[in-house]
Design a protein around this motif. Structure first.
Motif, short mmCIF file in Angstrom:
data_model
loop_
_atom_site.label_atom_id
_atom_site.label_comp_id
_atom_site.label_asym_id
_atom_site.label_seq_id
_atom_site.Cartn_x
_atom_site.Cartn_y
_atom_site.Cartn_z
N TYR A 173 0.82 -1.21 0.00
CA TYR A 173 0.00 0.00 0.00
C TYR A 173 0.86 1.27 0.00
O TYR A 173 1.98 1.29 0.52
N SER A 174 0.30 2.33 -0.58
CA SER A 174 0.88 3.67 -0.53
C SER A 174 -0.23 4.68 -0.24
O SER A 174 -1.39 4.43 -0.54
N SER A 175 0.18 5.81 0.31
CA SER A 175 -0.73 6.94 0.49
C SER A 175 -0.19 8.12 -0.29
O SER A 175 1.02 8.34 -0.35
N TRP A 176 -1.09 8.90 -0.88
CA TRP A 176 -0.73 10.03 -1.73
C TRP A 176 -1.33 11.31 -1.19
O TRP A 176 -2.29 11.30 -0.43
N VAL A 177 -0.78 12.44 -1.62
CA VAL A 177 -1.39 13.74 -1.31
C VAL A 177 -0.98 14.73 -2.40
O VAL A 177 0.18 14.77 -2.83
N HIS A 178 -1.94 15.50 -2.86
CA HIS A 178 -1.65 16.55 -3.85
C HIS A 178 -0.90 17.69 -3.19
O HIS A 178 -1.10 17.99 -2.01
N LEU A 179 -0.02 18.32 -3.94
CA LEU A 179 0.77 19.44 -3.41
C LEU A 179 -0.09 20.52 -2.77
O LEU A 179 0.25 21.05 -1.70
N ASP A 180 -1.20 20.85 -3.41
CA ASP A 180 -2.07 21.90 -2.87
C ASP A 180 -2.66 21.49 -1.53
O ASP A 180 -2.84 22.33 -0.63
N ASP A 181 -2.95 20.20 -1.37
CA ASP A 181 -3.49 19.73 -0.10
C ASP A 181 -2.41 19.68 0.98
O ASP A 181 -2.69 19.97 2.16
N ALA A 182 -1.20 19.30 0.61
CA ALA A 182 -0.10 19.35 1.57
C ALA A 182 0.10 20.78 2.07
O ALA A 182 0.30 21.03 3.26
N ALA A 183 0.02 21.73 1.15
CA ALA A 183 0.19 23.14 1.52
C ALA A 183 -0.94 23.63 2.41
O ALA A 183 -0.70 24.33 3.40
N SER A 184 -2.18 23.25 2.09
CA SER A 184 -3.30 23.75 2.89
C SER A 184 -3.25 23.19 4.31
O SER A 184 -3.60 23.88 5.27
N ALA A 185 -2.81 21.93 4.46
CA ALA A 185 -2.67 21.37 5.79
C ALA A 185 -1.58 22.10 6.57
O ALA A 185 -1.70 22.32 7.79
N THR A 186 -0.52 22.51 5.88
CA THR A 186 0.57 23.24 6.53
C THR A 186 0.11 24.60 7.01
O THR A 186 0.48 25.05 8.10
N VAL A 187 -0.71 25.26 6.21
CA VAL A 187 -1.27 26.54 6.63
C VAL A 187 -2.08 26.38 7.92
O VAL A 187 -1.95 27.18 8.86
N LEU A 188 -2.88 25.33 7.98
CA LEU A 188 -3.67 25.09 9.19
C LEU A 188 -2.78 24.81 10.40
O LEU A 188 -3.05 25.27 11.51
N ALA A 189 -1.71 24.05 10.19
CA ALA A 189 -0.79 23.75 11.29
C ALA A 189 -0.12 25.02 11.80
O ALA A 189 0.09 25.19 13.00
N VAL A 190 0.20 25.94 10.89
CA VAL A 190 0.78 27.23 11.27
C VAL A 190 -0.23 28.05 12.07
O VAL A 190 0.07 28.55 13.16
N GLU A 191 -1.43 28.18 11.54
CA GLU A 191 -2.42 29.05 12.16
C GLU A 191 -2.92 28.52 13.50
O GLU A 191 -3.29 29.30 14.38
N GLN A 192 -2.94 27.21 13.65
CA GLN A 192 -3.46 26.62 14.88
C GLN A 192 -2.36 26.27 15.88
O GLN A 192 -2.65 25.70 16.94
N LYS A 193 -1.12 26.59 15.53
CA LYS A 193 0.02 26.26 16.40
C LYS A 193 -0.02 24.80 16.80
O LYS A 193 0.12 24.42 17.97
N ALA A 194 -0.21 23.96 15.80
CA ALA A 194 -0.35 22.53 16.03
C ALA A 194 0.92 21.94 16.61
O ALA A 194 2.03 22.41 16.34
N THR A 195 0.76 20.91 17.42
CA THR A 195 1.89 20.19 17.98
C THR A 195 1.70 18.69 17.76
O THR A 195 0.58 18.20 17.68
#
Length: 308
Positions: free
Chosen positions: A204-226
């Motif tokens: 098995y493999s898992s994939w992610v589109h570049l735009d989705d990787a970026a949008s998740a990163t924005v959320l991690a920045v804004e929410q100060k995710a840990t």
């Protein structure tokens, strides 16, 4: 609330999608490149552009100190050229250093400048531990691939996650990245029928589109995710499904099938284990805690639209 974001590796395939998303959300972005020739590209994306050598502690320290960011985002890699899974230790040599030495330099610079938060790129494509089910959560261990050409890279990934989480930051395990500039070399191999299906193709493999990787990163920045988050789409799948589908989308003939023993000689142990034993990943935590919803919930949609 708008913050000052320092994106180390702003001209990489994720960085190029991340910077404009951050800017569009009102954040002030400083982004780095190793080449003065790419400063204009970062400026066009809306960032303050800086030349920085991620493997030079002084260069990193000066760049971060000058930007005085609220958040540092580590996107530095050096993955380029024709995929070479058989010699992954050589292919990923500089990236492995950026994930070890480079991470340490950025964390030291962040601490010296009182940066409040840190987000780093990690990886979760097919590298879940080979015991148990085919789909892994963040609680499951990664396969360190000890004794193979992927071993140094997996140790580098473990280093990123350990030190970033210890520092109170977030490690984002992107799945196999695809989208503009991310899979061009891979697709070319598929079109030439030089990317065969190994054995039964049950890995098995898992994939992610570049735009989705970026949008998740924005959320991690804004929410100060840990902590650690799997940033993958909704459909982990075996190679026997995604590889023939990719070939069809690329207008290519079906991939050749190769038994494990010649594949091991030609492509190496890592390719065989990836295709026959790989484990995919669940995105449930990222959806639950970050409120993230991928624009491309399946690689089927993403492959089809990207190669249409």
């Amino acid at each position: 609330m708008a913050v000052r974001v320092f994106v180390a590796g702003g001209t990489g395939v994720v960085g190029r999608r991340l910077v404009p998303q951050l800017v569009a959300r009102g954040h002030q972005v400083t982004a780095t490149t190793t080449s003065a020739a790419k400063l204009g590209l970062l400026g066009d994306l809306g960032a303050e552009a800086v030349v920085m050598d991620g493997l030079d502690a002084v260069s990193v320290g000066e760049a971060v100190a000058k930007a005085r960011p609220d958040v540092v985002v580590h996107q530095m890699t050096a993955i380029a050229g024709k995929p070479d899974i058989k010699h992954m230790d050589r292919w990923f040599a500089t990236t492995n250093r950026l994930r070890t030495e480079g991470t340490d330099h950025l964390l030291a610079a962040a601490e010296a400048t009182d940066v409040a938060h840190f987000v780093a790129q990690s990886y979760a494509g097919w590298n879940g531990a080979h015991e148990g089910g085919w789909v892994k959560t963040e609680e499951d261990p990664l396969d360190l691939m000890t004794g193979t050409a992927a071993g140094p890279g997996m140790e580098a990934i473990r280093h990123v996650e350990d030190v970033v989480v210890q520092a109170g930051g977030a490690a984002l395990r992107y799945g196999g990245l695809y989208g503009p500039g991310a899979t061009d070399d891979q697709v070319e191999l598929v079109r030439k029928r030089q990317f065969p299906l190994v054995g039964s193709g049950t890995g098995y493999s898992s994939w992610v589109h570049l735009d989705d990787a970026a949008s998740a990163t924005v959320l991690a920045v804004e929410q100060k995710a840990t902590g650690v988050f799997n940033i993958v789409d909704d459909e982990p799948a075996p190679a026997r499904e995604w590889l023939p589908y990719l070939a069809r989308c690329a207008g290519a003939k079906p991939p050749l099938r190769v038994p494990k023993w010649p594949a091991r000689l030609l492509a190496g142990e890592v390719a065989v284990r990836m295709m026959t034993e790989g484990r995919g990943f669940s995105n449930a935590k990222a959806k639950r805690e970050l409120g993230w919803e991928p624009r491309y919930p399946s690689w089927r949609q993403g492959f089809r639209e990207g190669l249409a």
